[in-house]
Design a protein around this motif. Structure first.
Motif, PDB file in Angstrom:
ATOM      1  N   ALA A 172       0.711  -0.960  -0.240  1.00  9.92           N
ATOM      2  CA  ALA A 172       0.089   0.079   0.298  1.00  9.92           C
ATOM      3  C   ALA A 172       0.922   1.598  -0.115  1.00  9.92           C
ATOM      4  CB  ALA A 172      -0.730  -0.116   1.088  1.00  9.92           C
ATOM      5  N   GLU A 184       1.996   2.402  -3.264  1.00  7.73           N
ATOM      6  CA  GLU A 184       0.469   3.080  -4.256  1.00  7.73           C
ATOM      7  C   GLU A 184       0.966   4.937  -4.315  1.00  7.73           C
ATOM      8  OE1 GLU A 184      -2.714   0.470  -3.415  1.00  7.73           O
ATOM      9  OE2 GLU A 184      -1.028  -1.615  -4.500  1.00  7.73           O
ATOM     10  N   PRO A 235       2.123   7.061  -7.028  1.00  8.79           N
ATOM     11  CA  PRO A 235       2.267   6.047  -8.576  1.00  8.79           C
ATOM     12  C   PRO A 235       2.990   7.261  -9.976  1.00  8.79           C
ATOM     13  CG  PRO A 235       0.016   7.534  -8.140  1.00  8.79           C
ATOM     14  CD  PRO A 235       0.670   7.825  -7.232  1.00  8.79           C
TER      15      PRO A 235
END
Length: 208
Positions: free
Chosen positions: A5, A8, A11
């Motif tokens: 996570a 991300e 990005p």
């Protein structure tokens, strides 16, 4: 190792080199603690020289500040989405508790850093992050106040209740790992029910 996570969070907003440094900083701060981590540690983990780090960030404090702002903005966005999800305060609070908890489980590495290294931030960056934290708490508070006004929640003090809701989710980042027996989503569902019970929601609305 940085959890999926966390990877991300940036990005495509940063150059590849800056992104590598951010992820290396997250991993280094989580392993060693902010104060014990050096810029050399971060640069080495990113596969770069210490001199290359300074092209992108003037200090490890600048890295911590960006990590903290990004993590808090992500959680603010999810609580605001929960607040906007319909008119029923019970279901909005369920959605908030589930997503807030699941986020801190999935992103437990960055969650630990942004909440437990808060006072290492320079004053200006601390103030910016503190404002984000206030907005998160105020969003939770509005849902609780709406539930109390409709007779769906019963709490002795609404602000204390709001802080308890966020504290439950934040604490997940302290102990959750990829080896935990429950998935982030399963844990979120359980915490959603726990939060509704804590707020005094009608038993038939809480679920099993």
């Amino acid at each position: 190792m940085t959890d999926p996570a966390t990877a991300e969070l940036w990005p495509g907003e940063r150059t590849e080199a800056a992104r590598r440094l951010l992820l290396a900083a997250v991993d280094s701060f989580a392993r060693r603690g902010y104060h014990a981590t050096t810029t050399r540690d971060i640069a080495t983990a990113a596969g770069m020289s210490p001199a290359a780090l300074y092209i992108h960030y003037p200090s490890k404090a600048a890295l911590l500040a960006e990590i903290s702002r990004t993590g808090h903005r992500a959680t603010l966005e999810l609580v605001e989405r929960a607040e906007a999800a319909g008119a029923d305060p019970v279901e909005r609070m369920r959605a908030l508790a589930e997503s807030f908890t699941a986020w801190h489980a999935r992103g437990h590495t960055v969650g630990r850093i942004v909440n437990h290294e808060l006072h290492a931030l320079p004053e200006e960056d601390f103030a910016a992050v503190a404002e984000l934290r206030i907005r998160i708490e105020e969003t939770v508070l509005r849902i609780i106040a709406d539930g109390v006004a409709r007779g769906l929640f019963r709490v002795p003090d609404q602000r204390t209740a709001a802080r308890a809701v966020t504290s439950l989710g934040i604490d997940v980042s302290r102990w959750y790992t990829e080896r935990s027996s429950e998935s982030p989503e399963e844990l979120g569902r359980r915490y959603g029910q726990l939060v509704l019970r804590m707020l005094g929601a009608p038993a038939e609305r809480v679920g099993d």
